[in-house]
Design a protein around this motif. Structure first.
Motif, PDB file in Angstrom:
ATOM      1  N   GLU A  86     132.630 -12.837 110.757  1.00 52.24           N
ATOM      2  CA  GLU A  86     133.099 -11.649 110.650  1.00 52.24           C
ATOM      3  C   GLU A  86     132.569 -10.726 109.493  1.00 52.24           C
ATOM      4  O   GLU A  86     132.435  -9.665 109.609  1.00 52.24           O
ATOM      5  CB  GLU A  86     134.568 -11.246 110.943  1.00 52.24           C
ATOM      6  N   LEU A  87     132.287 -11.654 108.389  1.00 53.95           N
ATOM      7  CA  LEU A  87     131.829 -10.995 107.204  1.00 53.95           C
ATOM      8  C   LEU A  87     130.540 -11.391 106.930  1.00 53.95           C
ATOM      9  O   LEU A  87     129.491 -10.187 106.573  1.00 53.95           O
ATOM     10  CB  LEU A  87     132.620 -11.715 106.312  1.00 53.95           C
ATOM     11  N   ILE A  88     129.856 -12.516 107.221  1.00 50.00           N
ATOM     12  CA  ILE A  88     128.690 -12.885 106.960  1.00 50.00           C
ATOM     13  C   ILE A  88     127.645 -13.148 108.192  1.00 50.00           C
ATOM     14  O   ILE A  88     128.247 -13.872 109.036  1.00 50.00           O
ATOM     15  CB  ILE A  88     128.493 -14.332 106.086  1.00 50.00           C
ATOM     16  N   GLU A  89     126.768 -12.325 108.313  1.00 46.63           N
ATOM     17  CA  GLU A  89     125.705 -12.672 109.372  1.00 46.63           C
ATOM     18  C   GLU A  89     124.842 -13.397 108.752  1.00 46.63           C
ATOM     19  O   GLU A  89     123.865 -13.021 107.810  1.00 46.63           O
ATOM     20  CB  GLU A  89     125.277 -11.176 109.846  1.00 46.63           C
ATOM     21  N   ASP A  90     124.562 -14.510 109.550  1.00 45.40           N
ATOM     22  CA  ASP A  90     123.296 -15.449 108.935  1.00 45.40           C
ATOM     23  C   ASP A  90     121.978 -14.911 108.820  1.00 45.40           C
ATOM     24  O   ASP A  90     121.602 -14.502 109.745  1.00 45.40           O
ATOM     25  CB  ASP A  90     123.215 -16.794 109.913  1.00 45.40           C
ATOM     26  N   GLY A  91     121.560 -14.934 107.659  1.00 46.20           N
ATOM     27  CA  GLY A  91     120.323 -14.603 107.483  1.00 46.20           C
ATOM     28  C   GLY A  91     119.883 -13.057 107.221  1.00 46.20           C
ATOM     29  O   GLY A  91     118.988 -12.457 107.039  1.00 46.20           O
ATOM     30  N   VAL A  92     121.246 -12.267 107.418  1.00 45.19           N
ATOM     31  CA  VAL A  92     121.299 -10.951 106.990  1.00 45.19           C
ATOM     32  C   VAL A  92     122.094 -10.580 105.807  1.00 45.19           C
ATOM     33  O   VAL A  92     121.727  -9.908 104.933  1.00 45.19           O
ATOM     34  CB  VAL A  92     121.908 -10.117 108.142  1.00 45.19           C
ATOM     35  N   THR A  93     123.370 -11.077 105.787  1.00 43.35           N
ATOM     36  CA  THR A  93     124.353 -10.708 104.696  1.00 43.35           C
ATOM     37  C   THR A  93     124.872 -11.812 103.944  1.00 43.35           C
ATOM     38  O   THR A  93     125.624 -12.041 103.024  1.00 43.35           O
ATOM     39  CB  THR A  93     125.567  -9.932 105.171  1.00 43.35           C
ATOM     40  N   GLY A  94     123.990 -12.783 104.257  1.00 43.80           N
ATOM     41  CA  GLY A  94     124.372 -14.340 103.656  1.00 43.80           C
ATOM     42  C   GLY A  94     123.597 -15.458 104.547  1.00 43.80           C
ATOM     43  O   GLY A  94     122.913 -15.231 105.490  1.00 43.80           O
ATOM     44  N   ALA A  95     124.166 -16.692 104.294  1.00 42.93           N
ATOM     45  CA  ALA A  95     123.839 -17.939 104.935  1.00 42.93           C
ATOM     46  C   ALA A  95     125.102 -18.506 105.627  1.00 42.93           C
ATOM     47  O   ALA A  95     126.007 -18.801 104.900  1.00 42.93           O
ATOM     48  CB  ALA A  95     122.849 -18.546 104.104  1.00 42.93           C
ATOM     49  N   LEU A  96     124.880 -19.070 106.774  1.00 46.63           N
ATOM     50  CA  LEU A  96     125.849 -19.960 107.387  1.00 46.63           C
ATOM     51  C   LEU A  96     125.146 -21.186 107.749  1.00 46.63           C
ATOM     52  O   LEU A  96     124.002 -21.303 108.447  1.00 46.63           O
ATOM     53  CB  LEU A  96     126.558 -19.002 108.410  1.00 46.63           C
ATOM     54  N   VAL A  97     126.129 -22.249 107.755  1.00 46.79           N
ATOM     55  CA  VAL A  97     125.485 -23.634 108.364  1.00 46.79           C
ATOM     56  C   VAL A  97     126.606 -23.945 109.237  1.00 46.79           C
ATOM     57  O   VAL A  97     128.054 -23.450 108.974  1.00 46.79           O
ATOM     58  CB  VAL A  97     125.168 -24.497 107.272  1.00 46.79           C
ATOM     59  N   PRO A  98     126.741 -24.786 110.046  1.00 49.39           N
ATOM     60  CA  PRO A  98     127.764 -25.616 110.748  1.00 49.39           C
ATOM     61  C   PRO A  98     128.822 -26.313 109.876  1.00 49.39           C
ATOM     62  O   PRO A  98     128.293 -26.828 108.812  1.00 49.39           O
ATOM     63  CB  PRO A  98     127.131 -26.204 111.625  1.00 49.39           C
ATOM     64  N   PRO A  99     129.845 -26.144 110.105  1.00 52.98           N
ATOM     65  CA  PRO A  99     130.847 -26.888 109.409  1.00 52.98           C
ATOM     66  C   PRO A  99     130.819 -28.549 109.593  1.00 52.98           C
ATOM     67  O   PRO A  99     130.211 -29.109 110.479  1.00 52.98           O
ATOM     68  CB  PRO A  99     132.363 -26.553 109.899  1.00 52.98           C
ATOM     69  N   ASP A 100     130.738 -29.233 108.362  1.00 55.65           N
ATOM     70  CA  ASP A 100     130.685 -30.579 108.239  1.00 55.65           C
ATOM     71  C   ASP A 100     129.437 -31.201 108.659  1.00 55.65           C
ATOM     72  O   ASP A 100     129.204 -32.290 108.867  1.00 55.65           O
ATOM     73  CB  ASP A 100     131.818 -31.445 109.084  1.00 55.65           C
ATOM     74  N   ASP A 101     128.301 -30.344 108.601  1.00 55.88           N
ATOM     75  CA  ASP A 101     126.972 -30.735 108.886  1.00 55.88           C
ATOM     76  C   ASP A 101     126.273 -31.014 107.371  1.00 55.88           C
ATOM     77  O   ASP A 101     125.715 -29.940 106.789  1.00 55.88           O
ATOM     78  CB  ASP A 101     126.134 -29.561 109.527  1.00 55.88           C
ATOM     79  N   GLY A 102     126.463 -31.876 106.791  1.00 60.82           N
ATOM     80  CA  GLY A 102     125.895 -32.298 105.591  1.00 60.82           C
ATOM     81  C   GLY A 102     124.486 -31.954 105.452  1.00 60.82           C
ATOM     82  O   GLY A 102     123.841 -31.621 104.412  1.00 60.82           O
TER      83      GLY A 102
END
Length: 421
Positions: free
Chosen positions: A345-361
């Motif tokens: 809701e806060l971070i849009e991947d590649g737009v306002t930050g970066a997101l990865v799947p949880p527990d995906d080392g």
């Protein structure tokens, strides 16, 4: 449902006050104070943090500390029982508590009832409404005390209290409450599914006057010389995923220059330090322990990348929308986080930050390496993140719904975009 009146005298019940990890609550209280709420504070626990944030010093209300453990103040509890046993609502609440106790036969359940009796006996009749932060223990105390005394009550739900409370308890509390608020769309969807129409969405937001936009040039560090400065802020508990982060950093290529700083206390801090040693990366890590908000802001201004690898813990505990992410973004700091709970809701991947799947080392290591090596991308994401926070998460707008529910009405001068839009 709006409680009638220009300002409803309100007792705000907190699990502990003041607490370094709950500045979002203190900020909400301060904004309600600024808007003219007539209130007092009630805490179930005495403070354990050695430091406080500046915002706590600006809150003028006195704090009534209930008996943290009933055996520590037996006469106080006995006096409270002697007084409240004559109240018209006492018998019904006692039967309600017995019903709850049969479903949750724990010492904590008994402690809640004892604290509720003290609250009901000692709370000035001037305060006609009780508002509890967190839907678990504080709401139990608020609910029992309100029903004993004929007051209305309400609750603010956040994260752990939503996901670790049994559904029967959440449903029954929401049915009894005048209203409830929660700080994420993710949590709102769950609570609204239990009791439709009772819960409102109220993002915490930030007091952006305390998080001035930094005067800083984008870092050119790319891991080839001066170490890229990684920062994480959060308690050392399973849902924060710091053990996974240590593993991910240990897999970064040799020769890549980086240094990670962790700010926060927590029960697993010692285990994390031992893990860093086993992984051979202790020389790349600084443990700063718990720190005041001013120190966190300064650390954000010195860092190149903020990392928060949140996940759903084995017991179901998870973050809501961590304020530290908003704080970091307000300082134009690029954030790498996970697709958990309300973080998207806060971070849009590649737009306002970066997101990865949880527990995906593997994904976390790859994202870390990519952002360490690419200062231009970090700067672009950081700028977009700051713009979103300042445009959508200003606390004055975010709190408007809560202020209205407490009878304050809209502020004289609202500004910014509706954070709940």
């Amino acid at each position: 449902m709006t409680i009638p009146g220009a300002s409803v005298p309100t007792a705000i019940v907190l699990k502990g006050y003041p607490r370094l990890s709950e500045t979002f609550i203190a900020q909400e209280i301060l904004e309600l104070q600024t808007r003219g709420l007539d209130f007092t504070l009630v805490s179930l626990r005495h403070p354990t943090d050695k430091a406080t944030h500046p915002v706590h010093g600006r809150i003028r209300a006195a704090v009534n500390y209930l008996p943290e453990y009933l055996y520590q103040e037996p006469l106080r509890v006995l006096r409270a029982w002697w007084k409240v046993r004559r109240l018209p609502g006492y018998g019904a609440v006692f039967r309600l508590w017995l019903k709850d106790l049969r479903r949750d036969p724990t010492p904590n359940r008994g402690r809640r009832f004892g604290q509720a009796m003290v609250l009901a006996a000692e709370l000035d009749p001037h305060y006609r409404h009780i508002y509890a932060h967190f839907l678990h223990t504080p709401s139990s105390v608020a609910r029992y005390a309100a029903l004993m005394t004929g007051r209305s009550w309400s609750a603010s739900a956040h994260a752990k209290d939503i996901w670790l409370s049994p559904e029967w308890e959440k449903r029954e509390k929401l049915e009894d409450a005048a209203w409830a608020v929660t700080c994420t769309r993710y949590g709102h969807a769950h609570l609204d599914g239990l009791v439709p129409g009772k819960t409102r969405l109220v993002y915490h937001g930030l007091d952006l006057s305390s998080f001035a936009s930094p005067v800083r040039e984008p870092s050119e560090r790319d891991g080839s010389g001066d170490p890229v400065r990684l920062l994480s802020v959060g308690r050392a508990v399973p849902k924060k995923g710091f053990d996974r982060l240590l593993e991910a950093m240990a897999r970064l290529p040799e020769g890549l220059a980086w240094h990670w700083t962790h700010i926060g206390g927590g029960k697993e801090l010692g285990a994390l330090k031992e893990q860093a040693g086993r992984l051979g990366i202790s020389g790349h890590v600084t443990w700063r322990g718990a720190a005041a908000q001013s120190a966190v802001i300064e650390a954000c201004r010195e860092a190149d990348l903020f990392v928060l690898p949140s996940r759903v813990a084995e017991d179901g505990d998870r973050d809501g929308l961590p304020n530290v992410l908003m704080e970091a973004q307000s300082q134009r700091l690029c954030c790498l986080a996970t697709e958990v709970s309300a973080i998207p809701e806060l971070i849009e991947d590649g737009v306002t930050g970066a997101l990865v799947p949880p527990d995906d080392g593997t994904a976390l290591t790859s994202a870390l390496e990519g952002l360490i090596r690419d200062p231009v991308r970090r700067a672009r994401l950081a700028a977009a993140g700051e713009e979103r926070v300042r445009g959508r998460f200003d606390h004055r707008t975010a709190i408007a719904t809560l202020a209205d529910l407490l009878g304050l009405g809209p502020a004289e001068a609202e500004s910014g975009t509706d954070a709940a839009a």
